[in-house]
Design an enzyme around this catalytic site. Sequence first.
Site, PDB file in Angstrom:
ATOM      1  N   GLU A  73     -24.055  28.617  63.750  1.00  0.00           N
ATOM      2  CA  GLU A  73     -24.317  29.148  62.481  1.00  0.00           C
ATOM      3  C   GLU A  73     -25.508  28.768  61.793  1.00  0.00           C
ATOM      4  O   GLU A  73     -25.356  28.347  60.690  1.00  0.00           O
ATOM      5  CB  GLU A  73     -22.916  28.791  61.976  1.00  0.00           C
ATOM      6  CG  GLU A  73     -21.492  29.206  62.837  1.00  0.00           C
ATOM      7  CD  GLU A  73     -20.429  28.893  62.076  1.00  0.00           C
ATOM      8  OE1 GLU A  73     -20.376  28.075  60.975  1.00  0.00           O
ATOM      9  OE2 GLU A  73     -19.219  29.094  62.725  1.00  0.00           O
ATOM     10  N   ASN A 117     -24.848  30.014  68.537  1.00  0.00           N
ATOM     11  CA  ASN A 117     -23.856  30.668  68.377  1.00  0.00           C
ATOM     12  C   ASN A 117     -23.459  31.036  66.789  1.00  0.00           C
ATOM     13  O   ASN A 117     -23.785  30.117  65.888  1.00  0.00           O
ATOM     14  CB  ASN A 117     -22.716  29.699  68.752  1.00  0.00           C
ATOM     15  CG  ASN A 117     -21.318  30.446  68.833  1.00  0.00           C
ATOM     16  OD1 ASN A 117     -21.187  31.588  69.296  1.00  0.00           O
ATOM     17  ND2 ASN A 117     -20.384  29.576  68.310  1.00  0.00           N
ATOM     18  N   HIS A 142     -15.162  36.779  64.987  1.00  0.00           N
ATOM     19  CA  HIS A 142     -13.983  36.434  63.980  1.00  0.00           C
ATOM     20  C   HIS A 142     -13.739  37.881  63.289  1.00  0.00           C
ATOM     21  O   HIS A 142     -14.374  38.006  62.187  1.00  0.00           O
ATOM     22  CB  HIS A 142     -14.027  35.394  63.223  1.00  0.00           C
ATOM     23  CG  HIS A 142     -13.958  34.280  63.924  1.00  0.00           C
ATOM     24  ND1 HIS A 142     -13.015  33.456  64.585  1.00  0.00           N
ATOM     25  CD2 HIS A 142     -14.959  33.181  64.273  1.00  0.00           C
ATOM     26  CE1 HIS A 142     -13.211  32.568  64.997  1.00  0.00           C
ATOM     27  NE2 HIS A 142     -14.491  32.216  64.764  1.00  0.00           N
ATOM     28  N   GLU A 165     -15.747  33.581  70.343  1.00  0.00           N
ATOM     29  CA  GLU A 165     -14.701  33.055  69.229  1.00  0.00           C
ATOM     30  C   GLU A 165     -13.748  34.327  68.686  1.00  0.00           C
ATOM     31  O   GLU A 165     -13.167  34.192  67.554  1.00  0.00           O
ATOM     32  CB  GLU A 165     -15.181  32.268  68.186  1.00  0.00           C
ATOM     33  CG  GLU A 165     -16.121  31.134  68.640  1.00  0.00           C
ATOM     34  CD  GLU A 165     -16.487  30.281  67.322  1.00  0.00           C
ATOM     35  OE1 GLU A 165     -15.812  30.551  66.354  1.00  0.00           O
ATOM     36  OE2 GLU A 165     -17.456  29.569  67.540  1.00  0.00           O
ATOM     37  N   ASP A 178     -11.087  36.760  67.505  1.00  0.00           N
ATOM     38  CA  ASP A 178      -9.808  37.055  67.012  1.00  0.00           C
ATOM     39  C   ASP A 178      -9.799  38.330  66.119  1.00  0.00           C
ATOM     40  O   ASP A 178     -10.865  38.514  65.649  1.00  0.00           O
ATOM     41  CB  ASP A 178      -9.172  35.697  66.350  1.00  0.00           C
ATOM     42  CG  ASP A 178      -9.923  34.950  65.429  1.00  0.00           C
ATOM     43  OD1 ASP A 178     -10.958  35.434  64.725  1.00  0.00           O
ATOM     44  OD2 ASP A 178      -9.805  33.663  65.144  1.00  0.00           O
TER      45      ASP A 178
HETATM   46  O1  9MR Z   1     -10.865  26.365  65.071  1.00  0.00           O
HETATM   47  C1  9MR Z   1     -11.354  25.754  64.273  1.00  0.00           C
HETATM   48  C2  9MR Z   1     -10.339  24.837  63.023  1.00  0.00           C
HETATM   49  O2  9MR Z   1      -9.278  24.403  63.605  1.00  0.00           O
HETATM   50  C3  9MR Z   1     -11.230  24.050  62.033  1.00  0.00           C
HETATM   51  O3  9MR Z   1     -10.531  23.892  61.049  1.00  0.00           O
HETATM   52  C4  9MR Z   1     -12.345  24.775  61.567  1.00  0.00           C
HETATM   53  C5  9MR Z   1     -13.037  23.791  60.615  1.00  0.00           C
HETATM   54  O4  9MR Z   1     -14.194  24.955  60.164  1.00  0.00           O
HETATM   55  O5  9MR Z   1     -13.117  25.165  62.681  1.00  0.00           O
HETATM   56  C6  9MR Z   1     -12.570  26.098  63.497  1.00  0.00           C
HETATM   57  O6  9MR Z   1     -13.384  26.572  64.346  1.00  0.00           O
HETATM   58  C7  9MR Z   1     -14.655  27.389  64.071  1.00  0.00           C
HETATM   59  C8  9MR Z   1     -15.596  27.260  65.043  1.00  0.00           C
HETATM   60  O7  9MR Z   1     -15.927  25.674  65.421  1.00  0.00           O
HETATM   61  C9  9MR Z   1     -17.058  27.813  64.481  1.00  0.00           C
HETATM   62  N1  9MR Z   1     -16.746  29.099  64.192  1.00  0.00           N
HETATM   63  C10 9MR Z   1     -15.633  29.149  63.237  1.00  0.00           C
HETATM   64  C11 9MR Z   1     -14.410  28.634  63.714  1.00  0.00           C
HETATM   65  C12 9MR Z   1     -13.387  28.991  62.568  1.00  0.00           C
HETATM   66  O8  9MR Z   1     -13.502  28.231  61.452  1.00  0.00           O
END
Ligand code: 9MR
Length: 472
Positions: A180, A221, A257, A285, A287
């Site tokens: 990011e 990513n 997402h 990722e 969803d």
């Molecule tokens: O799925 C992850 C969640 O359990 C955490 O609380 C969150 C914190 O930011 O991160 C989520 O995963 C993220 C991923 O590492 C990077 N892209 C966005 C995802 C969703 O926030």
Amino acid sequence: MRTSLRTSLRSSPRTSPTTRRPSSGARLAALFTGVSAVAALLVAAPAAQAAADTPLRDLAAARGKAIGTAVTGSKLTGTYGDIAGREFNWLTPGNAMKWASVEPSRGTFDWTEADRIVDFAEAHDQDVRGHTLVWHSQNPDWLANGTWTPAQLRQLMTDHIALEVGRYKGRLAAWDVVNEPFNEDGTFRQTLWYNGLGADYIAQALTAARAADPAAKLYINDYNVEGVNAKSTALYNLVKDLKARGVPIDGVGLQAHLILGQVPATFQQNIQRFADLGLDVAVTELDIRMQTPATDAKLAQQRTEYEAVFKACVAVSRCTGVTVWGFTDSDSWIPDTFPGEGAATPYDANYQPKPAYYGIVTALGGTVTEPPPPTGCSAAYSVQSQWNTGFTGQVTISCAAGSSLSSWRATWTFGAGQRISQAWNATCTQTQAAVSCANASWNGSVPSGGSVTFGFNASWSGSNPAPTVTLG
Ligand code: 9MR
């Protein structure tokens, strides 16, 4: 003539035939119709084979694609572990490899959950995508709140990469090295790393990762880079420049997402333009969230959109595959982060495949046949969590439209000596292996199209096979 992939793969070392069982609650049966690329290897089956026997990972493998899921290491047992192992050929630790997870205090490391996921993946012949090394979020407080000179910061970053990538050297197929890095308008995000080291932190991180594990594929990513837009164009320009400079970069991760109804029309075109740079592209990722409650209409639309995302990847040879960000609605970040939204994954919270699952089957070359709509009331059993001596089980009693119950009793026979110690939302008795659970005073009524759930704790040893539940 239909051929059976499952039959042909029995000779493959990747496949464990005994674990290839359909989910008992599957409402749709999928049929594999054969893929020309592997047709020569296939053994003709005497009759059409229910593709509930063909896990997603086998459909994906026949197309040369990865199908992954983010996982929580502590949940990799019971039904969750069964599905993660059976349906997917890649895993991404959802949180376990982030800096705050592995080094919560400076110099104090916790690799427990990360190791558990890598071990599980190796036991199930799965690849692992490491996630993630250099990010602005989920960093430990000591790092995020520290005051560092650029030289110290660079050393911290490269030491962290050397340690973590080195720890798993040769065992991970890919790393999300930088996560990011961009703002929505395509400018660099102002982070600990960018502010301290400038944009070159990205090249430094990639170089350190390559040195620590030359075999791992290295990715940048990001999210909201699925379609052609300012942010994805900034990513495109960055990776083009990195490649031109000889910085080690193998691919880009498009997180995906997505929001129901908002899959970018330029998804495939965008994948293609990165591929045309000579880079791999992974959807990392996926969803697709919706306002809850989910309705049949929304779930049908979600199915179409899952299918579209997978098809976009299948259509571009350098798209390596798609990872979903949690395979079940019970293990999704969406409800916590977006109150009122959810139902974003291919399985519901009771581990039943949703229409989206069958969208994936279709995109991967399977055929889905629609059985008649369900009638009557039925019970679905799942193991919610499991530890060395015990487990928590759940039974969901559902009635199809037109059927209802005013009281119920669920009975089953444990096959391996399991014993219930405690139940909630039902009164359970156990006589030797025979279990009988009657509704509590408040949940005997199951309306048409509705469901109720009860749970229990039980002991197990040796094995913990799921019984068949009968409703009386
Ligand atoms: O799925 C992850 C969640 O359990 C955490 O609380 C969150 C914190 O930011 O991160 C989520 O995963 C993220 C991923 O590492 C990077 N892209 C966005 C995802 C969703 O926030």
